[in-house]
Write an enzyme that holds these catalytic residues in place. Sequence first.
Site, short mmCIF file in Angstrom:
data_model
loop_
_atom_site.label_atom_id
_atom_site.label_comp_id
_atom_site.label_asym_id
_atom_site.label_seq_id
_atom_site.Cartn_x
_atom_site.Cartn_y
_atom_site.Cartn_z
N TYR A 71 17.38 19.03 8.81
CA TYR A 71 16.89 17.73 9.28
C TYR A 71 17.37 17.47 10.71
CZ TYR A 71 16.39 12.64 9.59
OH TYR A 71 16.08 11.37 9.99
N ASP B 114 -2.45 13.10 6.04
CA ASP B 114 -1.59 14.26 5.86
C ASP B 114 -1.35 14.86 7.24
OD1 ASP B 114 -0.51 16.77 5.44
OD2 ASP B 114 -2.00 17.40 3.97
N GLY C 255 7.96 4.68 3.89
CA GLY C 255 9.40 4.85 3.85
C GLY C 255 10.13 3.55 4.16
N ASP D 202 0.09 7.11 4.71
CA ASP D 202 1.02 7.92 3.93
C ASP D 202 0.18 8.77 2.99
OD1 ASP D 202 3.37 8.80 2.36
OD2 ASP D 202 4.39 7.14 3.36
N ILE D 203 0.86 9.56 2.14
CA ILE D 203 0.13 10.31 1.13
C ILE D 203 0.42 9.79 -0.27
CG2 ILE D 203 -0.15 12.41 2.48
CD1 ILE D 203 2.56 12.15 -0.18
N ARG D 204 1.17 8.71 -0.34
CA ARG D 204 1.43 8.06 -1.62
C ARG D 204 0.57 6.82 -1.77
NH1 ARG D 204 7.34 6.42 -1.99
NH2 ARG D 204 7.31 6.41 0.28
N GLY E 240 3.76 8.40 7.68
CA GLY E 240 4.92 8.26 6.79
C GLY E 240 5.30 6.81 6.59
#
Length: 373
Positions: free
Chosen positions: A195, A106, A65, A88-90, A62
């Site tokens: 969350y 992922d 972020g 990340d996956i972006r 991640g």
Amino acid sequence: MPVVKNVSRAVSQLLQSSGCGCGVSIVPVRCIGVSPRQVASDASFHSVSFSESDHPRVLITGGLGQLGVGLAKLLRKHFGKNNVILSDIRKPADSIFYSGPFIYADILDYKNLREIVVNNRITWLFHYSALLSAVGEANVPLARAVNITGLHNVLDIAAEHNLRLFVPSTIGAFGPTSPRDPTPDLCIQRPRTIYGVSKVHAELMGEYYHYRYGLDFRCLRYPGIISADSQPGGGTTDYAVQIFHDAMKTGKFQCNLKPDTRLPMMYIDDCLRATLEVMEAPAEALTMRTYNISAMSFTPEELAQEVQKHVPELQVTYNVDKVRQAIADSWPMNFDDGNARRDWGWKHDYDLPELVTTMFGFLGSDSRIAQAN
């Protein structure tokens, strides 16, 4: 697993950077079955020590972020650029892609994540992948899959390969029945967002894996994190970032919390340094696996008064958002971080005046102040 069917499309619609206390990016969910992995029940406690010439090999999930990019930059200064892998996956910006190793990861693809750890000889893992509070409430099944199933994958891989694992927690892990002023490390939590529930789950599962399998799990509960190089993402504490942008652009700021809403906050440099310090702390110095950390606590009114010392013409109004106000009212007003300060020497650098001066310095407010004068 029908609750996560077609969630990759949902993820693409929900991707955002966070300005909340534990700001991280969103990972995709694939329609895969999650089978239990066998972890050796007799595994002994494992804490790797590194000499100056033998640095840890780091993976950050991640990583695009609010905190991941800054953490990678800090760790690369300490351990070398090629020893820290951001994932990340972006698609990352060119400046991030060329600043050091970056890969697609992922966290719900267990096999691929395991291959990444093995092939890159990972020894430290920073797990920042999660759906945040606002997005999570809008899509509870997705949040449950990412925040809980993804965590289980990371825990199993970390235990299997003797990794030192860091998972951030948050002020959102507490609830309206928690003591709020101050909030100690150990108390009733009972959060009311998916969350927050997932973060309490992460804290407890990490501690269980430590005591059951010897996993070197470490966790910090972050307060609201303030940084100048990320845009506000609509979180409950994001007003403390938005005020600086609005002061520079329009000279008018509308706050969505009551003026006397007190919350714990921290400048991002302190947050990242604390994360590195707790990971470097000797295992025998740690009396617990999850620590509160704190730097300052302030209200919107107190922040506005400090900002007005730099931009006197700033006009502040209040239009309270009931949902965000209810969340803020259930969160700690002050963190008791005495255990972190005693066990591994935590000490913050930034109080409110230093925070405001640093933010304006980073955002280049001199031109606006000159115009105002």
